[in-house]
Write a protein that holds these residues in place. Sequence first.
Motif, short mmCIF file in Angstrom:
data_model
loop_
_atom_site.label_atom_id
_atom_site.label_comp_id
_atom_site.label_asym_id
_atom_site.label_seq_id
_atom_site.Cartn_x
_atom_site.Cartn_y
_atom_site.Cartn_z
N LEU A 225 0.82 -1.21 0.00
CA LEU A 225 0.00 0.00 0.00
C LEU A 225 0.86 1.26 0.00
O LEU A 225 0.62 2.20 -0.78
N PHE A 226 1.88 1.31 0.86
CA PHE A 226 2.70 2.51 0.94
C PHE A 226 3.61 2.65 -0.27
O PHE A 226 4.02 3.77 -0.60
N CYS A 227 3.92 1.55 -0.92
CA CYS A 227 4.65 1.65 -2.19
C CYS A 227 3.82 2.46 -3.18
O CYS A 227 4.35 3.33 -3.88
N PHE A 228 2.52 2.22 -3.20
CA PHE A 228 1.66 2.97 -4.11
C PHE A 228 1.49 4.41 -3.64
O PHE A 228 1.55 5.35 -4.44
N LEU A 229 1.28 4.62 -2.33
CA LEU A 229 1.04 5.97 -1.83
C LEU A 229 2.21 6.90 -2.13
O LEU A 229 2.01 8.09 -2.44
N VAL A 230 3.44 6.38 -2.02
CA VAL A 230 4.61 7.22 -2.28
C VAL A 230 4.91 7.31 -3.77
O VAL A 230 5.38 8.34 -4.25
N GLY A 231 4.62 6.27 -4.51
CA GLY A 231 4.87 6.30 -5.95
C GLY A 231 3.81 7.04 -6.73
O GLY A 231 4.08 7.56 -7.82
N ALA A 232 2.58 7.13 -6.18
CA ALA A 232 1.47 7.72 -6.91
C ALA A 232 1.69 9.18 -7.30
O ALA A 232 1.32 9.57 -8.42
N PRO A 233 2.27 10.04 -6.42
CA PRO A 233 2.49 11.43 -6.87
C PRO A 233 3.34 11.53 -8.13
O PRO A 233 3.08 12.37 -9.00
N THR A 238 3.56 13.92 -11.98
CA THR A 238 4.66 14.14 -12.93
C THR A 238 4.40 13.44 -14.26
O THR A 238 4.52 14.05 -15.33
N GLY A 239 4.01 12.16 -14.20
CA GLY A 239 3.85 11.39 -15.43
C GLY A 239 2.62 11.76 -16.23
O GLY A 239 2.69 11.91 -17.46
N LEU A 240 1.47 11.90 -15.56
CA LEU A 240 0.21 12.17 -16.27
C LEU A 240 -0.20 13.64 -16.23
O LEU A 240 -1.21 14.01 -16.84
N GLY A 241 0.54 14.47 -15.48
CA GLY A 241 0.26 15.89 -15.47
C GLY A 241 -0.98 16.29 -14.71
O GLY A 241 -1.58 17.34 -14.96
N VAL A 242 -1.42 15.48 -13.75
CA VAL A 242 -2.59 15.79 -12.94
C VAL A 242 -2.23 16.91 -11.95
O VAL A 242 -1.11 16.94 -11.43
N SER A 243 -3.14 17.82 -11.67
CA SER A 243 -2.87 18.90 -10.72
C SER A 243 -2.94 18.38 -9.29
O SER A 243 -3.62 17.37 -9.03
N PRO A 244 -2.25 19.03 -8.33
CA PRO A 244 -2.29 18.56 -6.94
C PRO A 244 -3.71 18.48 -6.37
O PRO A 244 -4.03 17.54 -5.64
N SER A 245 -4.57 19.46 -6.69
CA SER A 245 -5.92 19.43 -6.13
C SER A 245 -6.74 18.29 -6.72
O SER A 245 -7.52 17.64 -6.01
N THR A 246 -6.57 18.02 -8.01
CA THR A 246 -7.27 16.88 -8.62
C THR A 246 -6.74 15.56 -8.07
O THR A 246 -7.52 14.66 -7.73
N TYR A 247 -5.42 15.48 -7.94
CA TYR A 247 -4.83 14.27 -7.37
C TYR A 247 -5.34 14.02 -5.95
O TYR A 247 -5.58 12.87 -5.56
N GLY A 248 -5.51 15.08 -5.19
CA GLY A 248 -5.98 14.92 -3.82
C GLY A 248 -7.36 14.31 -3.71
O GLY A 248 -7.72 13.77 -2.66
N SER A 249 -8.15 14.37 -4.80
CA SER A 249 -9.49 13.77 -4.76
C SER A 249 -9.46 12.28 -5.06
O SER A 249 -10.45 11.58 -4.81
N PHE A 250 -8.36 11.75 -5.57
CA PHE A 250 -8.30 10.34 -5.97
C PHE A 250 -8.57 9.37 -4.82
O PHE A 250 -9.26 8.36 -5.00
#
Length: 393
Positions: A225-233, A238-250
Amino acid sequence: MATLPSRPPTLLLAALAGLGEFSATAYLPAIPRMAEDFATGAGVVQATVTAGMLTFAVANLILGPVSDRVGRRSVLMAALAVSLAGCALAAAAPTVAWLYPARMMTAVGACAGLAVGRAMARDLYDGPALARLMAAVTLAFSVAPVLAPLIGGVLTDAVGWRSIFVVSFLFAAVLMPFVGRFPETLTVRQTERPVRAVLADYPAMAVRRDIAIPLAASALLLAALFCFLVGAPVIFLTGLGVSPSTYGSFPLFAMSGFVLGTVLSGRLAGRVTGHGLVRRGAVIAGCGALCLCAVPVTPLWMLAALALFNTGVGIALPAAGAAVMQAFPARAGQASALIGFVQILGGALGTGVAALWTTAPDRMVPVTMAVFAALACAASAIPVAAEPGGDGA
């Protein structure tokens, strides 16, 4: 066992556990922005997550036994004060180097909230009632990792990442008066042995087969789980260009599986053995990790697979915790410390591995999760018979 309060202290215990979840995950959407501000690589900032988790793990070994000796409330109050100082330091950090001691200090408060809060639950309840309370607390504090990245992302976009640590400071400050007014739950203090001798008990406790198996399985699931949590940003921001606020809703979508899993764990407590729940949870999580490896690298598909993975985690974690706590009723603080130490080491392993995948993290992170989940399935499949002896008899 302490006198039961008129109603289970679910909200207080959930808030104490949620403090740790919030301080660990709220700033994840801000990692790329923090790296920019400090003119360093994202991996350097990601490593502060690992530093905090390692501190959390070690603090468990100390705070748990100390709470068995001096009481739950005094340990919680002292640890929350340290956490307040860490939040203030992080908010004012002039360089990335200052984030490391700041995260270590906030991890002490987070550790006390979860480890001592779990010991308070064991002071008050036993058997299926304990398992249900732990599932309810797990369900309640699952709101923290759902809301924390959302809040962190919005704050980063609107005010700046330093405001995240200001909010964390306010969270801990609000909790302190509630902890100060809550009755002490420890009725018999373990003062006959020095803390050094108590610390020496951990290896013997951990290698008991009925304890080692759920501990290992839960730690491996948290590593995934934490592998994903730290890798997801890195994957999404960076990879898909999602904004921080949009990412925060995931996490609102991905953690729905975790909520479902904890509900199922509570409902099945008393009907399925704790080890059976851990085994079922590990299998479901493994299926989710395999789906994550197979789906397209888009937010929708990856979050759907993660929701399935989190359903398994939500089933397994409360059951594993209850199994360990019930094995050592006279040493609830120490048992809680052992759970936290082993599980957080698993989480730290996951964060450390995730930081290595600077190339193709969108594929390497899911593959790593699948490996950890497969190992958890293998561990949970080992037959377990209850072992008599010690205070777990």
